[in-house]
Motif scaffolding. Structure first.
Motif, mmCIF file in Angstrom:
data_model
loop_
_atom_site.group_PDB
_atom_site.id
_atom_site.type_symbol
_atom_site.label_atom_id
_atom_site.label_comp_id
_atom_site.label_asym_id
_atom_site.label_seq_id
_atom_site.Cartn_x
_atom_site.Cartn_y
_atom_site.Cartn_z
ATOM 1 N N VAL A 1 14.980 30.353 -127.102
ATOM 2 C CA VAL A 1 16.128 31.137 -127.546
ATOM 3 C C VAL A 1 16.160 32.436 -126.747
ATOM 4 O O VAL A 1 15.143 33.124 -126.625
ATOM 5 C CB VAL A 1 16.028 31.466 -129.049
ATOM 6 C CG1 VAL A 1 17.286 32.192 -129.520
ATOM 7 C CG2 VAL A 1 15.788 30.203 -129.869
ATOM 8 N N LEU A 2 17.326 32.774 -126.218
ATOM 9 C CA LEU A 2 17.484 33.991 -125.440
ATOM 10 C C LEU A 2 18.482 34.922 -126.094
ATOM 11 O O LEU A 2 19.404 34.471 -126.783
ATOM 12 C CB LEU A 2 17.946 33.674 -124.010
ATOM 13 C CG LEU A 2 16.917 33.004 -123.090
ATOM 14 C CD1 LEU A 2 16.907 31.500 -123.312
ATOM 15 C CD2 LEU A 2 17.210 33.302 -121.634
ATOM 16 N N ILE A 3 18.319 36.230 -125.851
ATOM 17 C CA ILE A 3 19.272 37.244 -126.281
ATOM 18 C C ILE A 3 20.266 37.467 -125.146
ATOM 19 O O ILE A 3 19.864 37.634 -123.986
ATOM 20 C CB ILE A 3 18.578 38.561 -126.628
ATOM 21 C CG1 ILE A 3 17.565 38.350 -127.769
ATOM 22 C CG2 ILE A 3 19.588 39.633 -126.997
ATOM 23 C CD1 ILE A 3 18.195 38.040 -129.096
ATOM 24 N N ALA A 4 21.551 37.463 -125.462
ATOM 25 C CA ALA A 4 22.595 37.696 -124.462
ATOM 26 C C ALA A 4 23.113 39.122 -124.595
ATOM 27 O O ALA A 4 23.580 39.527 -125.668
ATOM 28 C CB ALA A 4 23.733 36.701 -124.648
ATOM 29 N N ARG A 5 23.040 39.867 -123.494
ATOM 30 C CA ARG A 5 23.551 41.240 -123.460
ATOM 31 C C ARG A 5 24.226 41.472 -122.116
ATOM 32 O O ARG A 5 23.789 40.947 -121.095
ATOM 33 C CB ARG A 5 22.433 42.257 -123.645
ATOM 34 C CG ARG A 5 21.759 42.244 -125.008
ATOM 35 C CD ARG A 5 20.851 43.455 -125.174
ATOM 36 N NE ARG A 5 20.211 43.478 -126.487
ATOM 37 C CZ ARG A 5 19.019 42.983 -126.745
ATOM 38 N NH1 ARG A 5 18.319 42.411 -125.774
ATOM 39 N NH2 ARG A 5 18.512 43.053 -127.961
ATOM 40 N N GLY A 6 25.256 42.300 -122.128
ATOM 41 C CA GLY A 6 25.890 42.697 -120.880
ATOM 42 C C GLY A 6 26.599 41.553 -120.186
ATOM 43 O O GLY A 6 27.012 40.576 -120.796
ATOM 44 N N GLU A 7 26.706 41.675 -118.861
ATOM 45 C CA GLU A 7 27.392 40.668 -118.068
ATOM 46 C C GLU A 7 26.512 39.434 -117.879
ATOM 47 O O GLU A 7 25.288 39.558 -117.721
ATOM 48 C CB GLU A 7 27.758 41.231 -116.695
ATOM 49 C CG GLU A 7 28.873 42.264 -116.737
ATOM 50 C CD GLU A 7 30.188 41.665 -117.212
ATOM 51 O OE1 GLU A 7 30.554 40.568 -116.728
ATOM 52 O OE2 GLU A 7 30.835 42.272 -118.078
ATOM 53 N N PRO A 8 27.103 38.247 -117.898
ATOM 54 C CA PRO A 8 26.310 37.033 -117.655
ATOM 55 C C PRO A 8 25.714 37.046 -116.256
ATOM 56 O O PRO A 8 26.315 37.553 -115.310
ATOM 57 C CB PRO A 8 27.340 35.902 -117.798
ATOM 58 C CG PRO A 8 28.496 36.510 -118.518
ATOM 59 C CD PRO A 8 28.514 37.957 -118.163
ATOM 60 N N SER A 9 24.521 36.472 -116.120
ATOM 61 C CA SER A 9 23.898 36.364 -114.805
ATOM 62 C C SER A 9 24.576 35.262 -114.010
ATOM 63 O O SER A 9 25.148 34.321 -114.569
ATOM 64 C CB SER A 9 22.404 36.065 -114.941
ATOM 65 O OG SER A 9 22.206 34.856 -115.636
ATOM 66 N N ALA A 10 24.517 35.375 -112.686
ATOM 67 C CA ALA A 10 25.149 34.375 -111.825
ATOM 68 C C ALA A 10 24.482 33.012 -111.990
ATOM 69 O O ALA A 10 25.132 31.973 -111.885
ATOM 70 C CB ALA A 10 25.089 34.831 -110.376
ATOM 71 N N GLU A 11 23.182 33.021 -112.244
ATOM 72 C CA GLU A 11 22.455 31.772 -112.434
ATOM 73 C C GLU A 11 22.105 31.615 -113.912
ATOM 74 O O GLU A 11 21.532 32.513 -114.533
ATOM 75 C CB GLU A 11 21.181 31.764 -111.605
ATOM 76 C CG GLU A 11 20.462 30.435 -111.617
ATOM 77 C CD GLU A 11 19.415 30.340 -110.521
ATOM 78 O OE1 GLU A 11 18.385 29.692 -110.754
ATOM 79 O OE2 GLU A 11 19.616 30.929 -109.449
ATOM 80 N N ARG A 12 22.436 30.468 -114.486
ATOM 81 C CA ARG A 12 22.199 30.257 -115.905
ATOM 82 C C ARG A 12 20.703 30.252 -116.212
ATOM 83 O O ARG A 12 19.948 29.538 -115.568
ATOM 84 C CB ARG A 12 22.803 28.922 -116.341
ATOM 85 C CG ARG A 12 24.319 28.893 -116.395
ATOM 86 C CD ARG A 12 24.815 27.490 -116.688
ATOM 87 N NE ARG A 12 24.578 26.586 -115.580
ATOM 88 C CZ ARG A 12 24.152 25.344 -115.679
ATOM 89 N NH1 ARG A 12 23.865 24.819 -116.862
ATOM 90 N NH2 ARG A 12 23.984 24.598 -114.605
ATOM 91 N N PRO A 13 20.259 31.021 -117.203
ATOM 92 C CA PRO A 13 18.852 30.975 -117.597
ATOM 93 C C PRO A 13 18.532 29.673 -118.321
ATOM 94 O O PRO A 13 19.418 29.013 -118.879
ATOM 95 C CB PRO A 13 18.699 32.177 -118.522
ATOM 96 C CG PRO A 13 20.072 32.406 -119.068
ATOM 97 C CD PRO A 13 21.027 32.006 -117.980
ATOM 98 N N VAL A 14 17.260 29.327 -118.325
ATOM 99 C CA VAL A 14 16.815 28.089 -118.967
ATOM 100 C C VAL A 14 16.600 28.335 -120.452
ATOM 101 O O VAL A 14 15.930 29.293 -120.850
ATOM 102 C CB VAL A 14 15.514 27.581 -118.317
ATOM 103 C CG1 VAL A 14 14.971 26.369 -119.077
ATOM 104 C CG2 VAL A 14 15.758 27.220 -116.860
ATOM 105 N N GLY A 15 17.148 27.472 -121.275
ATOM 106 C CA GLY A 15 16.969 27.581 -122.711
ATOM 107 C C GLY A 15 17.970 26.709 -123.442
ATOM 108 O O GLY A 15 18.783 26.015 -122.816
#
Length: 234
Positions: free
Chosen positions: A59-73
């Motif tokens: 589980v990840l916390i999402a903050r700010g602008e999305p990263s260009a590469e999707r995180p794993v989770g």
């Protein structure tokens, strides 16, 4: 886009909804980025956070602008307004969460993710973030028992984990996994209120959904959750 939950909090309005074929394929793995962004903006025109899903309990916390590469989770949580959280599915169960403490979350819960504990991990992260407030859950469309023939050894192990109520029968009389029962049972165990539940089936309802299991399709719907600021004239 099909709404599932709209809930007014102290400072925000929380939403959970899911797409259908009519909104276009929203799979980040398949759709060219410019076209994907256009389709997303047509659904909800805020920044979208998405994952490279691996059937885990991460589980990840999402903050700010999305990263260009999707995180794993396989799950995301946020307290930030105007931030869209998305999980993508063909046959797995997409689940949305609204915490009355001011957070929303989404989880990708196929049988492997369920067994890994993705729902419990998501709830734990929500409660670590905003406290042990009431959490409402929305269960999105997924493959239903009548279409989901399942291997005996895996089914027996899942029945030991979640209870015999997750064992069902397909329309042809074969052993099947009841993903709905597994998810709803986990929610009950964790003290969550299932406030909305789609009755659609990704395998049966081919005009509205894609299905890897039934038709070997790569397209994906999105289940999304986000917060909007409440207006001052509430």
């Amino acid at each position: 886009m099909q709404p599932l939950i709209r809930h007014e909090l102290d400072d925000y309005v929380a939403f959970v909804a899911h797409s259908t074929r009519g909104d276009g394929d929203l799979s980040p793995a398949d759709v060219e980025p410019n076209e994907l962004n256009a389709r997303r903006a047509h659904v909800v025109d805020h920044p979208w956070h998405a994952l490279r899903q691996v059937h885990s309990d991460r589980v990840l916390i999402a903050r700010g602008e999305p990263s260009a590469e999707r995180p794993v989770g396989d799950a995301l949580v946020t307290t930030d307004p105007r931030t869209v959280l998305a999980v993508h599915s063909g046959d797995c169960v997409p689940v949305g969460f609204v915490s009355l403490g001011g957070a929303v979350a989404v989880a990708h819960a196929g049988w492997k993710g369920l067994e890994a504990g993705v729902i419990e991990s998501t709830v734990r992260r929500i409660r670590d973030t905003v406290g042990a407030d009431e959490i409402k859950v929305a269960v999105g469309p997924h493959i239903r028992t009548a279409q989901y023939e399942f291997g005996c050894a895996d089914l027996e192990r899942l029945a030991r984990r979640f209870g015999d109520h997750v064992v069902g029968t397909t329309e042809r009389g074969a052993q099947a996994l009841d993903l709905t029962a597994a998810v709803v049972g986990e929610c009950a165990r964790l003290g969550l209120e299932v406030a909305a539940q789609s009755n659609d089936c990704s395998a049966r309802d081919a005009d509205r959904y894609w299905s890897h299991r039934a038709r070997q399709e790569s397209g994906r719907i999105a289940l999304i959750a986000w917060l909007e600021e409440r207006s001052d004239d509430r």
